[in-house]
Design an enzyme around this catalytic site. Structure first.
Site, short mmCIF file in Angstrom:
data_model
loop_
_atom_site.label_atom_id
_atom_site.label_comp_id
_atom_site.label_asym_id
_atom_site.label_seq_id
_atom_site.Cartn_x
_atom_site.Cartn_y
_atom_site.Cartn_z
N ILE A 15 -4.21 -41.47 15.16
CA ILE A 15 -4.13 -42.87 15.58
C ILE A 15 -5.47 -43.55 15.45
CG2 ILE A 15 -4.55 -42.48 18.04
CD1 ILE A 15 -1.98 -44.92 16.52
N SER A 37 -15.46 -36.07 19.15
CA SER A 37 -14.21 -35.40 18.85
C SER A 37 -14.45 -33.90 18.77
CB SER A 37 -13.63 -35.91 17.53
OG SER A 37 -12.42 -35.24 17.22
N ARG A 38 -13.52 -33.13 19.33
CA ARG A 38 -13.65 -31.67 19.26
C ARG A 38 -13.19 -31.11 17.94
NH1 ARG A 38 -10.46 -29.07 24.02
NH2 ARG A 38 -8.92 -30.62 23.34
N LYS A 91 -2.54 -46.16 24.46
CA LYS A 91 -1.35 -45.94 25.29
C LYS A 91 -0.91 -44.48 25.17
CE LYS A 91 1.84 -45.17 22.17
NZ LYS A 91 2.73 -43.99 22.19
N ASP A 169 6.34 -40.51 24.79
CA ASP A 169 5.14 -41.02 24.12
C ASP A 169 5.51 -42.19 23.20
OD1 ASP A 169 2.15 -40.57 23.30
OD2 ASP A 169 3.26 -40.67 21.41
#
Length: 309
Positions: A15, A37-38, A91, A169
């Site tokens: 996303i 970010s991992r 969201k 979701d």
């Protein structure tokens, strides 16, 4: 504030890459300056292994955009707010109502902007549907929201874990449109949640809802759809039927159609966020999340076949 709004993204998954980065790049008042970010690396930008590292050692930031799974969002949002940063929440805004309410209170104390970004409300045809409904009494409303989880969330185990929402979701997108276009409060009466025997979140759900005046609303969500995807809301009012399709990006009424483009949603979200930052405002509507919470509270669990990605 002089110069563009300097943003850091936390969570650089699908996303973020598909929607957030292009929307930021297309707005002259915004600049993406860091990513935490991992699992993924953003080319051409400073990258950090955690939001803590980005906040402590990264470039100067005005705001933080949180795109990681909802289960991890509260800690990152809280740390950013305590650091005096404005916060943009993808969201759903959190894994529970109570944690999002805590973030609202903290943002007020810190005097910074907080935005819960219900992107489907910014779909092209949602405002027109809202205007049409404002002049009519609704007789019935039906939601059909069905998509292929293997296409949209491949290998994303978090979505099947507690706080990951499962089929809610995407389903919460429909509920965000519903609570935008219908002016009356909406309550959940009953729900049936189909949950795979090897998972902890539903793969499908059927909701029975109603407005405060008793107008019936039926919603069906399913993550097992193959072929054409379905993101449709049909409203019957006064002998007329309005069809809001493609997640709010197309509208048909009495044979006339109006098709839109989903790519307009995120640029509109960022224009709204920039305005909130300017006024240090808070825009966090909990209505869609509350309906999901009610579905889990009142829903009947229906075990179904095991699901393997």
């Amino acid at each position: 504030m002089s110069g563009p709004l300097r943003l850091g993204i936390v969570g650089y998954g699908k996303i973020a890459q598909d929607q957030h980065v292009p929307a930021i790049a297309g707005n002259d008042g915004l600049e993406l300056v860091a990513v935490a970010s991992r699992h993924n690396h953003a080319p051409g930008l400073p990258n950090y292994a955690s939001h803590q590292e980005m906040l402590a050692t990264g470039p100067a930031l005005d705001a933080v955009v949180l795109c990681q799974p909802p289960q991890a969002r509260f800690e990152a949002a809280r740390d950013a707010l305590l650091a005096g940063k404005h916060v943009f929440l993808e969201k759903p805004p959190g894994a529970s109502l109570s944690e999002v309410e805590a973030l609202i209170a903290l943002a007020r104390r810190q005097g910074v902007a907080l935005f819960a970004s219900w992107h489907s409300r910014y779909a092209r045809c949602v405002p027109a549907a809202k205007r049409w409904l404002a002049e009519r009494r609704i007789d019935r409303l039906t939601i059909t929201w069905k998509e292929d989880v293997r296409h949209w969330h491949p290998g994303q185990e978090w979505i099947w874990q507690p706080g990951g929402f499962g089929v809610f979701d995407p389903g919460i997108n429909a509920l965000s449109i519903l609570t935008e276009i219908v002016s009356e409060p909406i309550r959940l009466i009953a729900a049936a949640l189909e949950t795979p025997v090897n998972r902890q979140a539903p793969i499908a759900a059927r909701l029975e809802l109603a407005t405060a005046d008793g107008v019936p609303i039926a919603a069906e969500f399913d993550f097992r759809q193959t072929g054409p995807q379905s993101w449709d809301i049909v409203v019957e009012a006064g002998g007329e039927t309005l069809c809001l399709g493609h997640g709010g990006n197309s509208l048909s009424l009495a044979g006339a159609g109006d098709d839109g483009d989903i790519d307009g949603e995120y640029p509109a979200l960022y224009r709204r966020f920039a305005a909130l930052v300017h006024e240090r405002g808070i825009d966090v509507d909990l209505a869609p999340l509350r309906l999901v919470a009610d579905a889990f509270l009142r829903g009947r669990t229906c075990p179904t076949d095991a699901f393997e990605d």
